[in-house]
Design an enzyme around this catalytic site. Sequence first.
Site, PDB file in Angstrom:
ATOM      1  CB  SER A   1       8.105  34.382 -35.139  1.00  0.00           C
ATOM      2  OG  SER A   1       7.839  33.302 -34.267  1.00  0.00           O
TER       3      SER A   1
ATOM      4  NE  ARG B   1       1.344  57.443 -26.945  1.00  0.00           N
ATOM      5  CZ  ARG B   1       0.086  57.884 -26.892  1.00  0.00           C
ATOM      6  NH1 ARG B   1      -0.174  59.170 -27.077  1.00  0.00           N
ATOM      7  NH2 ARG B   1      -0.913  57.050 -26.654  1.00  0.00           N
TER       8      ARG B   1
ATOM      9  CG  ASP C   1       5.807  30.427 -31.459  1.00  0.00           C
ATOM     10  OD1 ASP C   1       6.171  30.622 -30.281  1.00  0.00           O
ATOM     11  OD2 ASP C   1       5.372  31.337 -32.178  1.00  0.00           O
TER      12      ASP C   1
ATOM     13  CG  ASP D   1      11.253  31.000 -34.880  1.00  0.00           C
ATOM     14  OD1 ASP D   1      11.167  29.987 -34.146  1.00  0.00           O
ATOM     15  OD2 ASP D   1      10.246  31.640 -35.253  1.00  0.00           O
TER      16      ASP D   1
ATOM     17  CG  HIS E   1       8.660  33.435 -27.735  1.00  0.00           C
ATOM     18  ND1 HIS E   1       8.818  34.477 -28.618  1.00  0.00           N
ATOM     19  CD2 HIS E   1       7.557  32.764 -28.157  1.00  0.00           C
ATOM     20  CE1 HIS E   1       7.874  34.427 -29.538  1.00  0.00           C
ATOM     21  NE2 HIS E   1       7.082  33.403 -29.273  1.00  0.00           N
TER      22      HIS E   1
END
Length: 504
Positions: free
Chosen positions: A61, A258, A396, A437, A455
């Site tokens: 998204s 890092r 979603d 999306d 997804h």
Amino acid sequence: MSKKALLMILDGWGLGDHGKDDVIFNTATPYWDYLMETYPHSQLQASGENVGLPDGQMGNSEVGHLNIGAGRVVYQDLVKINLSCRDNSILKNPEIVSAFSYAKENGKNVHFMGLTSDGGVHSSLDHLFKLCDIAKEYNIENTFVHCFMDGRDTDPKSGKGFIEQLEAHCAKSAGKVASIIGRYYAMDRDKRWERVKEAYDLLVNGIGKKATDMVQAMQESYDEGVTDEFIKPIVNAGVDGTIKEGDVVIFFNYRNDRAKELTVVLTQQDMPEAGMHTIPGLQYYCMTPYDASFKGVHILFDKENVANTLGEYLAANGKKQLHIAETEKYAHVTFFFNGGRETPYDNEDRILVPSPKVATYDLKPEMSAYEVKDKLVAAINENKYDFIVVNYANGDMVGHTGIYEAIEKAVVAVDACVKDTIEAAKAQGYEAIIIADHGNADHALNEDGTPNTAHSLNPVPCVYVTENKEAKVADGRLADVAPTILHILDMVQPAEMTGCNLIK
């Protein structure tokens, strides 16, 4: 031509394979069926390199709304660097040119340091190999590689193989492995300066176990029960690869978290109490922006400038706009849609409808869709907005639960809300573009029948609701949506938007 546009984003509403896994296809959606029969429609790609992600990676998204609002493909750091290595445009990168030219002209050493693995989370071996190739092209004798071993994003004993690969590449390219240490020391992120000091002493003072065969030294470490992440400092006895005043250092990690602490002690801040001092005159290059507060470091691949997004461009042209969604997707239609900007533009109104307070959305599959729809229809009927963007979250958010019956209910709710919204929009003279999306509810089952909560890689719909019977919509990708909206509004597309208008 209408001068008002509604963009409706049905979150997670992809175009599935019409199999059992495709809940959208298998659920009664009378209004959606009517739209598909009545209006021109096409498919948009919403995953992988089409949205600036690595090839084959599912869309999400955040990335989806960023591309939709930007009207161009917004490349993630890794993809941007990969493309630059692939098409050799990295050779023209001004910071690369400055680093290697400086080293060549001043007889300075070049150091590459970073996570030497194919884990793909912090760094890429391909990027390191490309840097070695560039050093060869500039004919730089003293090119040293300082290898931080992984074992977290990779198998704990895979590091020996990566050193073998690197040495094989250096043999035909440029560079020598000057030192090796585990990421536990070199890539700390919790201000454990005593760990960072081990890496600092190795890089600057050459303190570590001397070895003539670096691959053999890795094996000896394994034999002693010490795996990649925790490898103690190893120094190549055959070269003096320490970092000296005025040298060039390229930290090839593209993820910042890092890479910060080692950068701090080498370039930003003396820590005399820990025996660490910054090195004068260091030409220090970070692969990406590690920290906005860092002074005097160079950045090879800076952040994308997402100027002239749809929201910004409409505001600059005096248009009134409304962005509306429930809590779960509110940031997406505001912050991400506007290219990572929190503050609304002039004449940009926002409506946030609270998402229901339930543990998981299968307990309330309609979520707050009806409330969003009611507020949206009221706003449409005010007839004051040139552009409206709405997100319906259900496909979603309920899709992520993996509960088939709940996803069916979510799809039914969305279909009903789409109907009321579109009918109101048509009555007020809006043209509409309906898209998603990324996919989710279109692929709710794995091949073995177990729930799939992720997804999908499927394309997403693009429906053009218009009175124009001659209109056609071309296939495209999410980056083409903003230019298409501008076409409906009869506005010229700004140069920064490299997407295409899909209405023919």
